[in-house]
Scaffold this motif. Structure first.
Motif, PDB file in Angstrom:
ATOM      1  N   LYS A 161       0.815  -1.218   0.000  1.00 12.83           N
ATOM      2  CA  LYS A 161       0.000   0.000   0.000  1.00 12.83           C
ATOM      3  C   LYS A 161       0.845   1.263   0.000  1.00 12.83           C
ATOM      4  CE  LYS A 161      -3.675  -2.217   2.716  1.00 12.83           C
ATOM      5  NZ  LYS A 161      -4.437  -2.156   3.985  1.00 12.83           N
ATOM      6  N   LYS A 162       2.142   1.115   0.234  1.00 19.47           N
ATOM      7  CA  LYS A 162       3.031   2.286   0.338  1.00 19.47           C
ATOM      8  C   LYS A 162       4.073   2.288  -0.787  1.00 19.47           C
ATOM      9  CE  LYS A 162       2.448   2.639   5.351  1.00 19.47           C
ATOM     10  NZ  LYS A 162       3.120   2.651   6.661  1.00 19.47           N
ATOM     11  N   GLY A 163       3.614   1.942  -1.964  1.00 18.98           N
ATOM     12  CA  GLY A 163       4.496   1.999  -3.120  1.00 18.98           C
ATOM     13  C   GLY A 163       5.262   0.732  -3.407  1.00 18.98           C
ATOM     14  N   GLY A 164       5.167  -0.255  -2.504  1.00 25.49           N
ATOM     15  CA  GLY A 164       5.811  -1.541  -2.745  1.00 25.49           C
ATOM     16  C   GLY A 164       7.313  -1.514  -2.539  1.00 25.49           C
ATOM     17  N   ARG A 165       7.989  -2.446  -3.169  1.00 21.26           N
ATOM     18  CA  ARG A 165       9.435  -2.600  -3.004  1.00 21.26           C
ATOM     19  C   ARG A 165      10.001  -3.085  -4.341  1.00 21.26           C
ATOM     20  NH1 ARG A 165       9.101  -5.239   1.354  1.00 21.26           N
ATOM     21  NH2 ARG A 165       8.875  -7.265   0.346  1.00 21.26           N
ATOM     22  N   ARG A 166      10.166  -2.151  -5.274  1.00 23.52           N
ATOM     23  CA  ARG A 166      10.614  -2.531  -6.614  1.00 23.52           C
ATOM     24  C   ARG A 166      12.099  -2.859  -6.622  1.00 23.52           C
ATOM     25  NH1 ARG A 166       9.169   0.996 -10.991  1.00 23.52           N
ATOM     26  NH2 ARG A 166       7.375   1.507  -9.704  1.00 23.52           N
ATOM     27  N   SER A 167      12.471  -3.678  -7.576  1.00 22.45           N
ATOM     28  CA  SER A 167      13.864  -4.081  -7.747  1.00 22.45           C
ATOM     29  C   SER A 167      14.264  -3.841  -9.196  1.00 22.45           C
ATOM     30  CB  SER A 167      14.048  -5.566  -7.399  1.00 22.45           C
ATOM     31  OG  SER A 167      15.298  -6.045  -7.876  1.00 22.45           O
ATOM     32  N   GLN A 168      15.201  -2.914  -9.411  1.00 17.51           N
ATOM     33  CA  GLN A 168      15.671  -2.661 -10.759  1.00 17.51           C
ATOM     34  C   GLN A 168      16.371  -3.889 -11.346  1.00 17.51           C
ATOM     35  OE1 GLN A 168      13.661   0.252 -11.333  1.00 17.51           O
ATOM     36  NE2 GLN A 168      15.260   0.180 -12.910  1.00 17.51           N
ATOM     37  N   TRP A 169      16.956  -4.685 -10.468  1.00 15.42           N
ATOM     38  CA  TRP A 169      17.603  -5.912 -10.919  1.00 15.42           C
ATOM     39  C   TRP A 169      16.583  -6.855 -11.550  1.00 15.42           C
ATOM     40  CZ3 TRP A 169      17.422 -10.973  -8.386  1.00 15.42           C
ATOM     41  CH2 TRP A 169      18.264 -11.906  -8.996  1.00 15.42           C
ATOM     42  N   VAL A 170      15.452  -7.042 -10.859  1.00 15.26           N
ATOM     43  CA  VAL A 170      14.401  -7.918 -11.391  1.00 15.26           C
ATOM     44  C   VAL A 170      13.804  -7.322 -12.662  1.00 15.26           C
ATOM     45  CG1 VAL A 170      12.123  -8.917 -10.939  1.00 15.26           C
ATOM     46  CG2 VAL A 170      13.852  -8.910  -9.140  1.00 15.26           C
ATOM     47  N   ARG A 171      13.553  -6.031 -12.670  1.00 13.90           N
ATOM     48  CA  ARG A 171      12.952  -5.374 -13.834  1.00 13.90           C
ATOM     49  C   ARG A 171      13.857  -5.475 -15.069  1.00 13.90           C
ATOM     50  NH1 ARG A 171       8.773  -1.645 -13.335  1.00 13.90           N
ATOM     51  NH2 ARG A 171       9.725  -0.380 -14.985  1.00 13.90           N
ATOM     52  N   ILE A 191      -3.149   3.997  -4.156  1.00 13.89           N
ATOM     53  CA  ILE A 191      -3.099   5.084  -5.142  1.00 13.89           C
ATOM     54  C   ILE A 191      -2.945   6.434  -4.449  1.00 13.89           C
ATOM     55  CG2 ILE A 191      -4.431   6.272  -6.929  1.00 13.89           C
ATOM     56  CD1 ILE A 191      -5.603   3.499  -7.658  1.00 13.89           C
ATOM     57  N   ASP A 192      -3.671   6.639  -3.332  1.00  9.43           N
ATOM     58  CA  ASP A 192      -3.539   7.887  -2.571  1.00  9.43           C
ATOM     59  C   ASP A 192      -2.112   8.089  -2.099  1.00  9.43           C
ATOM     60  OD1 ASP A 192      -6.154   8.620  -2.878  1.00  9.43           O
ATOM     61  OD2 ASP A 192      -6.818   7.946  -0.902  1.00  9.43           O
ATOM     62  N   TYR A 193      -1.488   7.008  -1.622  1.00  9.64           N
ATOM     63  CA  TYR A 193      -0.115   7.128  -1.111  1.00  9.64           C
ATOM     64  C   TYR A 193       0.850   7.525  -2.229  1.00  9.64           C
ATOM     65  CZ  TYR A 193       4.292   6.089   1.172  1.00  9.64           C
ATOM     66  OH  TYR A 193       5.561   6.217   1.697  1.00  9.64           O
ATOM     67  N   ILE A 194       0.757   6.855  -3.362  1.00  4.30           N
ATOM     68  CA  ILE A 194       1.689   7.120  -4.464  1.00  4.30           C
ATOM     69  C   ILE A 194       1.514   8.525  -5.026  1.00  4.30           C
ATOM     70  CG2 ILE A 194       2.304   6.441  -6.830  1.00  4.30           C
ATOM     71  CD1 ILE A 194       1.598   3.543  -5.976  1.00  4.30           C
ATOM     72  N   LEU A 195       0.268   8.978  -5.102  1.00  2.95           N
ATOM     73  CA  LEU A 195       0.004  10.278  -5.720  1.00  2.95           C
ATOM     74  C   LEU A 195       0.134  11.457  -4.761  1.00  2.95           C
ATOM     75  CD1 LEU A 195      -3.012   9.452  -8.059  1.00  2.95           C
ATOM     76  CD2 LEU A 195      -0.597   9.606  -8.645  1.00  2.95           C
ATOM     77  N   SER A 196       0.119  11.203  -3.446  1.00  2.00           N
ATOM     78  CA  SER A 196       0.170  12.326  -2.501  1.00  2.00           C
ATOM     79  C   SER A 196       1.380  12.317  -1.584  1.00  2.00           C
ATOM     80  CB  SER A 196      -1.104  12.345  -1.644  1.00  2.00           C
ATOM     81  OG  SER A 196      -1.195  11.176  -0.844  1.00  2.00           O
ATOM     82  N   LYS A 197       1.964  11.142  -1.330  1.00  3.95           N
ATOM     83  CA  LYS A 197       3.061  11.076  -0.364  1.00  3.95           C
ATOM     84  C   LYS A 197       4.361  10.559  -0.962  1.00  3.95           C
ATOM     85  CE  LYS A 197      -0.188  10.283   3.437  1.00  3.95           C
ATOM     86  NZ  LYS A 197      -0.613   9.363   4.514  1.00  3.95           N
ATOM     87  N   ASN A 198       4.376  10.409  -2.260  1.00  8.08           N
ATOM     88  CA  ASN A 198       5.553   9.827  -2.897  1.00  8.08           C
ATOM     89  C   ASN A 198       6.195  10.786  -3.896  1.00  8.08           C
ATOM     90  OD1 ASN A 198       7.213   7.532  -2.873  1.00  8.08           O
ATOM     91  ND2 ASN A 198       6.349   6.778  -4.790  1.00  8.08           N
ATOM     92  N   GLY A 199       5.984  12.086  -3.682  1.00  8.69           N
ATOM     93  CA  GLY A 199       6.583  13.090  -4.551  1.00  8.69           C
ATOM     94  C   GLY A 199       5.904  13.168  -5.907  1.00  8.69           C
ATOM     95  N   SER A 200       6.649  13.618  -6.923  1.00 11.46           N
ATOM     96  CA  SER A 200       6.111  13.740  -8.281  1.00 11.46           C
ATOM     97  C   SER A 200       6.863  12.802  -9.217  1.00 11.46           C
ATOM     98  CB  SER A 200       6.233  15.190  -8.760  1.00 11.46           C
ATOM     99  OG  SER A 200       7.590  15.588  -8.777  1.00 11.46           O
ATOM    100  N   GLY A 201       6.402  12.767 -10.464  1.00  7.07           N
ATOM    101  CA  GLY A 201       7.022  11.872 -11.440  1.00  7.07           C
ATOM    102  C   GLY A 201       6.565  10.439 -11.327  1.00  7.07           C
TER     103      GLY A 201
END
Length: 345
Positions: free
Chosen positions: A75-85, A178-188
């Motif tokens: 719910k807080k943007g997850g935990r992405r891995s550029q290595w996996v991507r 969605i609220d977290y990503i769009l309001s608490k995770n900066g821009s871009g």
């Protein structure tokens, strides 16, 4: 002379073997994703339960403890891995169809975005490859933009599967996330929502270009609340990779599908692709048909804390018009006749 002919024959043989090996790697990469989509969550849950009943129960117990501690991470943007991507496997996945991402406009890193992805298809293969991996170069095409593909929240209750999905930048398609990503995770940030969802998947079939959109307005309301620009996205070929049995409205089959959709969140489809060893047999592998995902022009959305229904309807109509224009502009470039019309349901 003879030496030159032998060398040429060996080079031809090497190219043939390389081509066959690449094709097999493409099939394996797609097969693993199909199995992930269909059974990984259930399989991992059963395996974890089994391990709890063995001498290795401590391993499962430790993971479950971690699961409780980590429960809200999706719910807080997850935990992405550029290595996996950036796994090479995703490039083989891309080349199997092939899948291509087309950029039509620049995106400002000072804004947030909601991409509306159409159509759903059976598995949203274009959405996954383009936005949850780097196989088609999304970070190079849209520098400074962080994509988040939104999917059913229930997937993040499944052990192991949740971590695998998060590593690709996939998040739950619910308001908290969605609220977290769009309001608490900066821009871009760009959240990709497959707007038609399960209802749209019930009607996807080769040769049909239709979207479920007329009464799908929640994503527009979210965009208004956060001042996030809307971006229409159409994936030509998404409906071509599987064949589906379409149940007519009012039939028992459609009733069962709608009951699943209403109470569980997804609709079971009866579909098939090609076999593992031959394209002339039925199986779970999708057909290798090209998928071209076109990202349209962003629609500037004002920030309105409590948008009225009139506001939502107004920007929804602009979005629908923009999607239709995008479809009409590019349809002939990607194999559709000029007479083809996008059906909006």
């Amino acid at each position: 002379g003879t030496g030159s002919n032998i060398l040429s024959a060996l080079q031809d043989l090497f190219r043939l073997l390389k081509s066959k090996a690449e094709k097999q790697l493409q099939i394996i990469s797609v097969l693993q994703w199909v199995l992930t989509f269909l059974i990984m969550g259930i399989a991992c849950t059963l395996i974890l339960m089994y391990i709890l009943c063995t001498d290795c129960w401590a391993i499962a117990a430790l993971y479950l403890a971690w699961l409780v501690f980590d429960w809200n991470t999706p719910k807080k943007g997850g935990r992405r891995s550029q290595w996996v991507r950036n796994w090479a496997m995703w490039r083989y996945f891309r080349d199997y169809f092939p899948i291509r991402l087309v950029k039509t406009h620049n995106l400002l890193t000072t804004r947030n975005y909601i991409f509306g992805y159409h159509p759903h298809g059976i598995m949203g293969l274009g959405a996954f490859c383009n936005f949850s991996t780097e196989a088609t170069g999304v970070s190079q095409k849209f520098p400074g933009i962080q994509p988040y593909l939104a999917t059913l929240a229930g997937n993040f209750r499944m052990p192991i599967l949740r971590d695998y999905l998060m590593s690709g930048g996939i998040c739950p398609v619910n308001r908290d996330s969605i609220d977290y990503i769009l309001s608490k995770n900066g821009s871009g940030n760009a959240i990709i929502i497959v707007v038609g969802g399960a209802a749209e998947s019930l009607n996807c079939t080769p040769g049909k270009n239709s979207v479920t959109l007329k009464n799908r307005k929640g994503f527009v309301k979210l965009a208004l609340r956060h001042g996030a620009d809307l971006v229409p996205v159409y994936s030509f070929g998404e409906n071509e990779v599987y064949k589906q049995v379409i149940f007519e409205e009012g039939s028992w089959g459609r009733w069962v599908q709608k009951m699943f959709q209403k109470h569980i969140g997804f609709a079971p489809c009866i579909f098939h692709g090609r076999g593992l060893f031959s394209s002339n047999t039925w199986g779970l592998l999708p057909y290798s048909k090209p998928i071209t995902t076109v990202v349209g022009e962003p629609i500037t959305i004002p920030k309105i804390d409590n948008p009225s229904q009139k506001d939502v309807d107004f920007y929804h109509s602009i979005y629908v018009d923009s999607l239709i224009k995008l479809f009409d502009k590019y349809k002939s470039k990607f194999g559709l006749p000029e007479t083809e019309v996008l059906e909006v349901n």
